[in-house]
Design a protein around this motif. Structure first.
Motif, PDB file in Angstrom:
ATOM      1  N   TYR A  31      25.749  50.482  36.549  1.00 48.33           N
ATOM      2  CA  TYR A  31      24.376  51.141  37.300  1.00 48.33           C
ATOM      3  C   TYR A  31      25.103  51.927  38.339  1.00 48.33           C
ATOM      4  O   TYR A  31      25.788  51.289  39.090  1.00 48.33           O
ATOM      5  CB  TYR A  31      23.566  50.132  37.767  1.00 48.33           C
ATOM      6  N   VAL A  32      24.696  53.337  38.555  1.00 46.31           N
ATOM      7  CA  VAL A  32      24.912  54.407  39.439  1.00 46.31           C
ATOM      8  C   VAL A  32      26.421  54.186  39.999  1.00 46.31           C
ATOM      9  O   VAL A  32      27.321  54.810  39.452  1.00 46.31           O
ATOM     10  CB  VAL A  32      23.930  54.236  40.395  1.00 46.31           C
ATOM     11  N   ASP A  33      26.485  53.092  41.268  1.00 45.50           N
ATOM     12  CA  ASP A  33      27.641  52.786  41.692  1.00 45.50           C
ATOM     13  C   ASP A  33      28.170  51.636  41.753  1.00 45.50           C
ATOM     14  O   ASP A  33      28.981  50.978  42.527  1.00 45.50           O
ATOM     15  CB  ASP A  33      27.791  53.524  42.994  1.00 45.50           C
ATOM     16  N   ASP A  34      27.614  50.714  40.772  1.00 41.18           N
ATOM     17  CA  ASP A  34      27.645  49.343  40.757  1.00 41.18           C
ATOM     18  C   ASP A  34      28.195  48.873  39.076  1.00 41.18           C
ATOM     19  O   ASP A  34      27.793  49.543  38.196  1.00 41.18           O
ATOM     20  CB  ASP A  34      26.608  48.203  40.993  1.00 41.18           C
ATOM     21  N   MET A  35      29.439  48.209  39.131  1.00 35.84           N
ATOM     22  CA  MET A  35      29.809  47.542  37.892  1.00 35.84           C
ATOM     23  C   MET A  35      29.735  45.947  37.694  1.00 35.84           C
ATOM     24  O   MET A  35      30.067  45.339  38.867  1.00 35.84           O
ATOM     25  CB  MET A  35      31.271  48.002  37.748  1.00 35.84           C
ATOM     26  N   LEU A  56      41.274  49.888  34.713  1.00 38.82           N
ATOM     27  CA  LEU A  56      41.495  50.844  35.998  1.00 38.82           C
ATOM     28  C   LEU A  56      43.068  51.237  36.179  1.00 38.82           C
ATOM     29  O   LEU A  56      43.282  52.255  36.499  1.00 38.82           O
ATOM     30  CB  LEU A  56      40.963  49.716  37.129  1.00 38.82           C
ATOM     31  N   ARG A  57      43.812  50.142  35.856  1.00 36.47           N
ATOM     32  CA  ARG A  57      45.302  50.602  36.098  1.00 36.47           C
ATOM     33  C   ARG A  57      45.571  51.822  35.182  1.00 36.47           C
ATOM     34  O   ARG A  57      46.631  52.633  35.535  1.00 36.47           O
ATOM     35  CB  ARG A  57      46.274  49.407  35.873  1.00 36.47           C
ATOM     36  N   ARG A  58      45.383  51.707  33.779  1.00 36.63           N
ATOM     37  CA  ARG A  58      45.780  52.700  33.029  1.00 36.63           C
ATOM     38  C   ARG A  58      45.173  54.078  33.382  1.00 36.63           C
ATOM     39  O   ARG A  58      46.050  55.180  33.195  1.00 36.63           O
ATOM     40  CB  ARG A  58      45.121  52.274  31.610  1.00 36.63           C
ATOM     41  N   TYR A  59      44.139  54.268  34.102  1.00 36.90           N
ATOM     42  CA  TYR A  59      43.731  55.574  34.499  1.00 36.90           C
ATOM     43  C   TYR A  59      43.870  55.734  35.865  1.00 36.90           C
ATOM     44  O   TYR A  59      43.358  56.648  36.798  1.00 36.90           O
ATOM     45  CB  TYR A  59      42.201  55.586  34.339  1.00 36.90           C
ATOM     46  N   ASN A  60      44.603  54.842  36.672  1.00 39.82           N
ATOM     47  CA  ASN A  60      45.073  54.904  38.013  1.00 39.82           C
ATOM     48  C   ASN A  60      43.753  55.085  39.043  1.00 39.82           C
ATOM     49  O   ASN A  60      43.830  55.999  39.483  1.00 39.82           O
ATOM     50  CB  ASN A  60      46.200  56.053  38.182  1.00 39.82           C
ATOM     51  N   LEU A  61      42.869  54.429  38.609  1.00 38.06           N
ATOM     52  CA  LEU A  61      41.625  54.253  39.443  1.00 38.06           C
ATOM     53  C   LEU A  61      41.653  52.987  40.288  1.00 38.06           C
ATOM     54  O   LEU A  61      42.233  52.032  40.059  1.00 38.06           O
ATOM     55  CB  LEU A  61      40.390  54.056  38.564  1.00 38.06           C
ATOM     56  N   ARG A  62      40.932  53.251  41.498  1.00 36.76           N
ATOM     57  CA  ARG A  62      40.848  52.008  42.411  1.00 36.76           C
ATOM     58  C   ARG A  62      39.397  51.836  42.664  1.00 36.76           C
ATOM     59  O   ARG A  62      38.555  52.714  42.593  1.00 36.76           O
ATOM     60  CB  ARG A  62      41.597  52.486  43.738  1.00 36.76           C
ATOM     61  N   LEU A  63      39.143  50.484  43.109  1.00 36.11           N
ATOM     62  CA  LEU A  63      38.020  50.063  43.638  1.00 36.11           C
ATOM     63  C   LEU A  63      37.604  50.154  45.120  1.00 36.11           C
ATOM     64  O   LEU A  63      38.555  49.678  45.667  1.00 36.11           O
ATOM     65  CB  LEU A  63      37.536  48.795  42.924  1.00 36.11           C
ATOM     66  N   LYS A  64      36.423  50.234  45.610  1.00 35.55           N
ATOM     67  CA  LYS A  64      36.315  50.190  46.987  1.00 35.55           C
ATOM     68  C   LYS A  64      35.219  49.104  47.193  1.00 35.55           C
ATOM     69  O   LYS A  64      34.176  49.377  46.711  1.00 35.55           O
ATOM     70  CB  LYS A  64      35.816  51.365  47.525  1.00 35.55           C
ATOM     71  N   PRO A  65      35.399  47.636  47.683  1.00 36.01           N
ATOM     72  CA  PRO A  65      34.434  46.651  47.815  1.00 36.01           C
ATOM     73  C   PRO A  65      33.679  47.106  48.731  1.00 36.01           C
ATOM     74  O   PRO A  65      33.679  47.742  49.569  1.00 36.01           O
ATOM     75  CB  PRO A  65      35.463  45.588  48.027  1.00 36.01           C
ATOM     76  N   GLY A  66      32.255  46.443  48.672  1.00 35.55           N
ATOM     77  CA  GLY A  66      31.231  46.793  49.417  1.00 35.55           C
ATOM     78  C   GLY A  66      30.067  47.649  49.156  1.00 35.55           C
ATOM     79  O   GLY A  66      29.604  48.120  48.887  1.00 35.55           O
TER      80      GLY A  66
END
Length: 66
Positions: A31-35, A56-66
């Motif tokens: 949803y918009v910015d929630d997974m 996430l690792r495969r595409y070199n993406l990072r999560l920002k909690p909060g």
């Protein structure tokens, strides 16, 4: 998402759809910015989380909690 940039929401959604295409609807809802990672059985939850983090690792993406 950055403010002041055009089409950031559409670009984000396109990337998320590509990265998690195999999981969306099966073990993940976005949803918009929630997974949300979901599982029918508690024993399956760990493998669903692992699959998400691998994507996430495969595409070199990072999560920002909060």
């Amino acid at each position: 998402m950055a403010f002041g940039l055009k089409n950031v929401g559409a670009t984000y959604q396109r990337i998320v759809n590509k990265v998690f295409s195999t999981q969306i609807g099966r073990s993940m809802e976005i949803y918009v910015d929630d997974m949300l990672i979901k599982s029918r059985e508690a024993t399956d939850h760990e493998s669903n989380l692992k699959e998400s983090f691998e994507n996430l690792r495969r595409y070199n993406l990072r999560l920002k909690p909060g």
